[in-house]
Scaffold this motif. Structure first.
Motif: not given
Length: 686
Positions: A234-241, A267-270
């Motif tokens: 919780e509070g952490q986020y995954l960077m996705v592209s 999938r460049l990121k994520g």
């Protein structure tokens, strides 16, 4: 000397003769009148005795004598080239026609009956079923009656016409031999593509040598907050592209998610690996195949190629220092003076917010992807699809599309609709029902617009010798569709092939269970089958293996055979949620997966009896319902439960008994392999 005279006695003789004739005709006339009167009285007596019998059986007299009626005297669909063939009537049963035993099993008159004879209204009224299923069933049945009446009226109005609305436009194309005309190339701008819901139509699909060029720019990575995707605290986020380019079969089946013939997902990121990845896959009826992942490593030397090209090319990874050889090897080569082999390393082909030019081309063995002039990946064709099936291109995800250009496209296509005329062949018709009980009856659940699936079944495992000889009987069970033209086509299809039973309610996923009850009724009362099997129209069935499995159980025992689930729990949320009102227990009873299972005829009799006595509990999940009913039988007499993984739930396994989620082309492929090789082999994974 002769005396000439007109004797008076001659005149008297003639007068007497005329009088006698008048007397004779008078008597004859009176006798004829009496005969006519007697015939009239006899006719009136016959009508008075016969008509009550007719009405008692629920058949209106006007329908018995009306040759243009679409309900009892529907004519089978015929090609115009077959107009000289004799047309045979296909009698149908009315909606609430109660089943009556047929003496001496003379059931052939109903062999082509499209309408189920099960009395649904009586079986559902005051049922003990819980939840909203009863209301849904009553509403669907009422709407089904209206749809069927409309279908009857259409049959009456079009009885004098060879064509009908469902195929009105097809006869022209099939007669003239013309095909659908399509452009050789298509070009759209990014704005046009976005306005068209990020979809570009390819009307005639692709052909060998076709290529599609996309100019686009991946967007910068964004924070993904969905915990199902990010899997972070919780509070952490995954960077996705990432973005998805797909070739879809838009014309395959209407009203369903189209199959993904090619899924190309950079999938460049994520990605879960933490590295840039390109993934390929296919999807049919929401069932994904085995993915092909390209992660920056070059394909192995012993791995198959696609038109001589590697499935995955190498690109620079963070964990290999941009070199194929280790530092120790590099220093050793320098000390001994060995010249270093020059290699060109490329970065991952897609960069955030940087323009790229991607070209997708159709080769002999598969699809090839080039980015900025360099080959990146190749994906071999999978058995279920063909190039002409790819009738749409979609691009979704974190990407801005600047333009798309498709070229070398086929300009003609054997239109999907006229193909039906080719399929309407005498060789695919169902054989007549036998006069004796059969070993096995197979009821196949299908939807109105699944013509391609039904034709694939007819052309594959329904050609088995046991089915052609009528030792095994197969019927499709189809409910009514919301579109009138689909119902017209299904009715004509049923009358022509003689292998469809129309279940008279508006099709609804929650009411599939009613089709299963209809299968039991048909198997028990129409064909008196020893074993009854339920399957789906995308399930490939090995007939001999099914019978062998059933014969392993002693004849005096009740049996329930399939891929059986034990201690499965109902889902309380999501798409397949079941409320506590619908199912209060924490576990389902043992049940076999729906794509294929077998029951003995005594279980089917029990189900039918409970339904007609309004004691059968209906549940919106058809396979769970069957498990529930079998459990009730098992409480009074022992049922032999037989579990086998060879009733494959997802796809195909070697030595299968049934294989599920098979596309029409895979059906044909499985049948060809079974005939040619003589043993069950899968047609390569999707």
């Amino acid at each position: 000397m002769f005396q000439v005279f007109f004797p008076e006695n001659t005149v008297k003789f003639k007068k007497m003769k005329r009088a006698n004739l008048d007397l004779l005709f008078s008597v004859s006339r009176k006798r004829s009148i009496r005969v006519l009167i007697l015939l009239g009285l006899f006719y009136i007596l016959f009508v008075c005795c016969e008509f009550p019998f007719v009405f008692k059986n629920g058949v209106a007299s006007e329908k018995l004598f009306n040759t243009n009626d679409g309900f009892f005297n529907s004519k089978p669909f015929l090609l115009e080239s077959e107009e000289n063939l004799e047309e045979k009537e296909a009698p149908l049963r009315p909606l609430d026609f109660p089943y009556q035993s047929l003496p001496d099993r003379k059931i052939n008159e109903f062999a082509k009956t499209p309408l189920s004879s099960l009395n649904f209204t009586a079986g559902i009224a005051n049922s003990s079923s819980k939840g909203s299923i009863l209301k849904s069933a009553n509403d669907a049945l009422e709407l089904g009656r209206k749809l069927w009446r409309e279908l009857e009226l259409i049959g009456k109005n079009s009885s004098s016409n060879r064509g009908f609305s469902g195929f009105a436009g097809l006869n022209k194309s099939s007669n003239s031999g013309s095909s659908e005309l399509c452009p050789h190339s298509i070009s759209v701008t990014g704005d046009e593509f976005s306005k068209n819901r990020r979809l570009m139509m390819l009307p005639c699909g692709l052909t060998l040598g076709s290529h599609i060029t996309v100019v686009g720019k991946p967007r910068a990575a964004h924070a993904e907050t969905d915990p199902k995707i990010s899997l972070l605290k919780e509070g952490q986020y995954l960077m996705v592209s990432q973005f998805m380019m797909e070739l879809q079969g838009l014309k395959t089946v209407e009203g369903e998610d189209p199959p993904r013939i090619l899924h190309f997902n950079p999938r460049l990121k994520g990605d879960w690996s933490g590295k840039p990845v390109i993934e390929h896959n296919t999807c049919y009826r929401m069932q994904w195949g085995t993915s092909q992942r390209c992660e920056g490593w070059k394909s192995r030397a012993d791995e198959e190629t696609v038109d001589g090209l590697l499935k995955c090319e190498k690109w620079i990874r963070d964990d290999d220092n941009g070199s194929e050889e280790s530092k120790a090897t590099w220093w050793l080569n320098r000390l001994i003076g060995r010249t270093k082999k020059v290699t060109v390393d490329w970065p991952f082909p897609f960069v955030e917010e940087k323009l790229f030019v991607l070209t997708l081309s159709a080769g002999l063995e598969g699809y090839h992807v080039n980015v900025d002039g360099k080959h990146v990946t190749s994906f071999p064709y999978r058995t279920g699809f063909a190039l002409e099936d790819a009738t749409g291109l979609t691009l979704n995800g974190d990407i801005d599309v600047h333009s798309i250009f498709a070229a070398s496209l086929p300009t003609t296509h054997p239109s999907f609709a006229p193909q039906r005329h080719l399929d309407f062949s005498e060789r695919w018709k169902a054989p007549p029902l036998p006069n004796a009980p059969v070993e096995l009856f197979i009821g196949v659940l299908s939807a109105g617009n699944h013509f391609a699936e039904r034709m694939a079944v007819r052309r594959s495992w329904m050609q088995h010798k046991l089915i052609k000889s009528s030792d095994v009987v197969v019927r499709f069970f189809v409910a009514l569709h919301g579109r009138k033209e689909v119902n017209i086509e299904v009715k004509r299809e049923a009358e022509f092939f003689g292998d469809i039973v129309i279940v008279p309610y508006m099709d609804n996923y929650d009411l599939v269970v009613l089709k299963t009850v209809s299968i039991c009724e048909y198997g028990v009362r129409t064909v008196s089958a020893k074993y009854i099997m339920k399957g789906d129209d995308d399930t490939f069935v090995r007939i001999d293996a099914i019978i062998n499995e059933a014969k392993k159980v002693p004849e005096n025992k009740s049996l329930y055979i399939g891929n059986i689930n034990y201690y499965h729990k109902p889902l309380r949320s999501g798409k397949w949620a079941v409320t506590y009102e619908e199912w209060p227990e924490e576990d389902y009873p043992p049940y076999a997966n729906g794509p294929g299972y077998i029951i003995s005829s005594d279980i089917a009799n029990f189900i039918l009896s409970d339904f007609e006595k309004q004691r059968l509990r209906l549940f919106k999940m058809e396979d769970v319902s069957m498990g529930m009913w079998v459990e009730k039988v098992n409480s009074s007499r022992a049922v032999e439960y037989v579990h086998s993984l060879k009733f494959c739930q997802f796809g195909c396994i070697e030595d299968y008994i049934t294989a599920h989620y098979q596309s029409p082309r895979q059906m044909i492929c499985l049948w060809n392999k079974l005939r040619q090789v003589g043993r069950p082999l899968c047609c390569n994974m999707r």
